[in-house]
Design an enzyme around this catalytic site. Sequence first.
Site, PDB file in Angstrom:
ATOM      1  N   GLY A   1       0.798  -1.219   0.000  1.00 50.19           N
ATOM      2  CA  GLY A   1       0.000   0.000   0.000  1.00 50.19           C
ATOM      3  C   GLY A   1       0.835   1.275   0.000  1.00 50.19           C
ATOM      4  O   GLY A   1       0.503   2.247  -0.701  1.00 50.19           O
ATOM      5  N   ASN A   2       1.938   1.286   0.762  1.00 43.79           N
ATOM      6  CA  ASN A   2       2.704   2.533   0.892  1.00 43.79           C
ATOM      7  C   ASN A   2       3.426   2.907  -0.404  1.00 43.79           C
ATOM      8  O   ASN A   2       3.898   4.028  -0.540  1.00 43.79           O
ATOM      9  CB  ASN A   2       3.691   2.456   2.065  1.00 43.79           C
ATOM     10  CG  ASN A   2       4.852   1.532   1.767  1.00 43.79           C
ATOM     11  OD1 ASN A   2       4.676   0.473   1.185  1.00 43.79           O
ATOM     12  ND2 ASN A   2       6.035   1.939   2.165  1.00 43.79           N
TER      13      ASN A   2
ATOM     14  N   LYS B   1     -11.157  -9.828   3.884  1.00 42.42           N
ATOM     15  CA  LYS B   1     -10.219  -8.888   3.244  1.00 42.42           C
ATOM     16  C   LYS B   1     -10.741  -7.463   3.372  1.00 42.42           C
ATOM     17  O   LYS B   1     -11.775  -7.113   2.797  1.00 42.42           O
ATOM     18  CB  LYS B   1     -10.082  -9.270   1.766  1.00 42.42           C
ATOM     19  CG  LYS B   1      -9.145  -8.400   0.992  1.00 42.42           C
ATOM     20  CD  LYS B   1      -7.726  -8.824   1.190  1.00 42.42           C
ATOM     21  CE  LYS B   1      -6.736  -7.883   0.541  1.00 42.42           C
ATOM     22  NZ  LYS B   1      -5.417  -7.976   1.149  1.00 42.42           N
TER      23      LYS B   1
ATOM     24  N   LYS C   1       2.135 -12.250   4.155  1.00 42.97           N
ATOM     25  CA  LYS C   1       3.436 -12.132   3.464  1.00 42.97           C
ATOM     26  C   LYS C   1       4.341 -13.297   3.838  1.00 42.97           C
ATOM     27  O   LYS C   1       5.022 -13.881   2.989  1.00 42.97           O
ATOM     28  CB  LYS C   1       4.113 -10.803   3.825  1.00 42.97           C
ATOM     29  CG  LYS C   1       3.297  -9.598   3.381  1.00 42.97           C
ATOM     30  CD  LYS C   1       3.948  -8.298   3.722  1.00 42.97           C
ATOM     31  CE  LYS C   1       2.945  -7.161   3.656  1.00 42.97           C
ATOM     32  NZ  LYS C   1       2.065  -7.147   2.473  1.00 42.97           N
TER      33      LYS C   1
ATOM     34  N   LYS D   1      -2.925  -9.972  -2.611  1.00 41.29           N
ATOM     35  CA  LYS D   1      -1.939  -9.813  -3.665  1.00 41.29           C
ATOM     36  C   LYS D   1      -0.626 -10.534  -3.350  1.00 41.29           C
ATOM     37  O   LYS D   1       0.119 -10.893  -4.262  1.00 41.29           O
ATOM     38  CB  LYS D   1      -1.681  -8.336  -3.969  1.00 41.29           C
ATOM     39  CG  LYS D   1      -1.017  -7.542  -2.854  1.00 41.29           C
ATOM     40  CD  LYS D   1       0.414  -7.189  -3.162  1.00 41.29           C
ATOM     41  CE  LYS D   1       1.092  -6.415  -2.060  1.00 41.29           C
ATOM     42  NZ  LYS D   1       0.720  -6.555  -0.677  1.00 41.29           N
TER      43      LYS D   1
HETATM   44  N1  LIG Z   1       6.257  -9.128  12.941  1.00 40.79           N
HETATM   45  C1  LIG Z   1       6.195  -8.048  12.136  1.00 40.79           C
HETATM   46  N2  LIG Z   1       7.328  -7.551  11.579  1.00 40.79           N
HETATM   47  C2  LIG Z   1       7.260  -6.471  10.775  1.00 40.79           C
HETATM   48  N3  LIG Z   1       6.123  -5.804  10.467  1.00 40.79           N
HETATM   49  C3  LIG Z   1       4.975  -6.266  10.988  1.00 40.79           C
HETATM   50  C4  LIG Z   1       4.954  -7.396  11.852  1.00 40.79           C
HETATM   51  N4  LIG Z   1       3.671  -7.605  12.237  1.00 40.79           N
HETATM   52  C5  LIG Z   1       2.934  -6.667  11.647  1.00 40.79           C
HETATM   53  N5  LIG Z   1       3.703  -5.840  10.891  1.00 40.79           N
HETATM   54  C6  LIG Z   1       3.155  -4.715  10.124  1.00 40.79           C
HETATM   55  O1  LIG Z   1       2.758  -5.232   8.852  1.00 40.79           O
HETATM   56  C7  LIG Z   1       2.890  -4.170   7.901  1.00 40.79           C
HETATM   57  C8  LIG Z   1       2.810  -4.744   6.509  1.00 40.79           C
HETATM   58  O2  LIG Z   1       1.471  -5.101   6.246  1.00 40.79           O
HETATM   59  P1  LIG Z   1       0.525  -4.187   5.320  1.00 40.79           P
HETATM   60  O3  LIG Z   1       0.691  -2.756   5.675  1.00 40.79           O
HETATM   61  O4  LIG Z   1      -0.819  -4.787   5.386  1.00 40.79           O
HETATM   62  O5  LIG Z   1       1.168  -4.526   3.931  1.00 40.79           O
HETATM   63  P2  LIG Z   1       1.205  -3.842   2.485  1.00 40.79           P
HETATM   64  O6  LIG Z   1       2.547  -3.175   2.411  1.00 40.79           O
HETATM   65  O7  LIG Z   1       1.093  -4.997   1.559  1.00 40.79           O
HETATM   66  O8  LIG Z   1       0.074  -2.866   2.352  1.00 40.79           O
HETATM   67  C9  LIG Z   1       4.203  -3.549   8.291  1.00 40.79           C
HETATM   68  O9  LIG Z   1       4.355  -2.254   7.773  1.00 40.79           O
HETATM   69  C10 LIG Z   1       4.117  -3.554   9.825  1.00 40.79           C
HETATM   70  O10 LIG Z   1       3.514  -2.367  10.296  1.00 40.79           O
HETATM   71  N1  LIG Z   2      -5.605  -7.273  -3.195  1.00 37.60           N
HETATM   72  C1  LIG Z   2      -4.830  -6.916  -2.129  1.00 37.60           C
HETATM   73  O1  LIG Z   2      -4.195  -7.744  -1.449  1.00 37.60           O
HETATM   74  O2  LIG Z   2      -4.786  -5.543  -1.872  1.00 37.60           O
HETATM   75  P1  LIG Z   2      -4.072  -4.826  -0.652  1.00 37.60           P
HETATM   76  O3  LIG Z   2      -2.637  -5.321  -0.638  1.00 37.60           O
HETATM   77  O4  LIG Z   2      -4.151  -3.361  -0.964  1.00 37.60           O
HETATM   78  O5  LIG Z   2      -4.807  -5.210   0.584  1.00 37.60           O
END
Ligand SMILES: Nc1ncnc2c1ncn2[C@@H]1O[C@H](COP(=O)(O)OP(=O)(O)O)[C@@H](O)[C@H]1O
Ligand SMILES: NC(=O)OP(=O)(O)O
Length: 317
Positions: free
Chosen positions: A14-15, A131, A278, A216
Amino acid sequence: MKKMSRKIVVALGGNAILSDDASAAAQQEALKATAKQLVKFVQQGDQLVVSHGNGPQVGNLLLQQAAGSTPKNPAMPLDTAVAMTQGSMGYWLENALGTALADAGIQQDVATVVTQVLVDADDPAFKNPSKPIGPFYTADEVAVERQNHPGYTYVEDAGRGYRRVVASPKPTGIKEANVVNQLVAANVIPVSVGGGGVPVVQEGHQLVGREAVIDKDFASEKLAELIGADLLIILTAVDHVFVNFNQPNQKQLTHVTVAELNDYMADGQFAKGSMLPKIQAAIDFVQNHPAGKAVITSLDNVDQFLKTGDGTIISRN
Ligand SMILES: Nc1ncnc2c1ncn2[C@@H]1O[C@H](COP(=O)(O)OP(=O)(O)O)[C@@H](O)[C@H]1O
Ligand SMILES: NC(=O)OP(=O)(O)O
């Protein structure tokens, strides 16, 4: 000296795309910086396949569809909305990567593949929406949303507010995997399985769309496996995976095996809905494709990863 060419699936979190400003202009601006980081892999001789999330975007699109729908101009169903985000976000990526490649003096095309991802019609996820998509709501706001959309399910999301949740079945195959491989062989950078891909089920010779949003990270894993990628790189907001994340005794993981990750998972170290998928995708990749490695790191850490291999590297053993 150029390093040996690796085939890499890079999954963008997302970021990489979205800030507080959900306008097209702001998302395109964020992708400019993302594209500059991705081009560094190309400069090293790597062959990239790019995937991306769409949770916020597809949720916002559904709300727009619902708000403007009339009998003559009906709202599109979720599978079609996922395809729409693949198109719009693929356009942004093609545009941003095209500029970054040209700025780096690299002649290479980028092409978005609207990707159909097979799921099991009986996946229990269809009965258990999990989700999160679209915007966050306060408790007051979600009460209004619940009245306006009685068919939707909302959950509280880790203290950050409420969000709509939809079904998220596991990917079992990817219709366009061979097309992606042919594009890589032709030195094109494919953008594929955007938003986890369009969920479809096999009915005889027909693929039929299902209303869901595939994770994803899982879809990127499946694609990396099917095209025989050397690396699956999951780019998110943290440089490393941590144990005891955000605690005074947090410890970063640099090299970690499947057995170690299984122990950490059993210990509840990875948050459901954020880091856990992940980790599960990384494990699946190295188990289903033993020659491959998975990496979890941040966009900001791409330079360090390329120089020294810094990040969390997951291998089979
Ligand atoms: N054990 C962990 N180690 C590192 N990050 C973690 C952990 N548990 C949760 N996180 C969080 O998970 C986030 C990643 O998930 P998310 O923001 O949903 O992913 P995406 O980058 O796909 O949008 C990290 O930025 C962190 O804040
Ligand atoms: N489809 C999907 O996983 O989207 P996000 O990573 O934005 O949740």
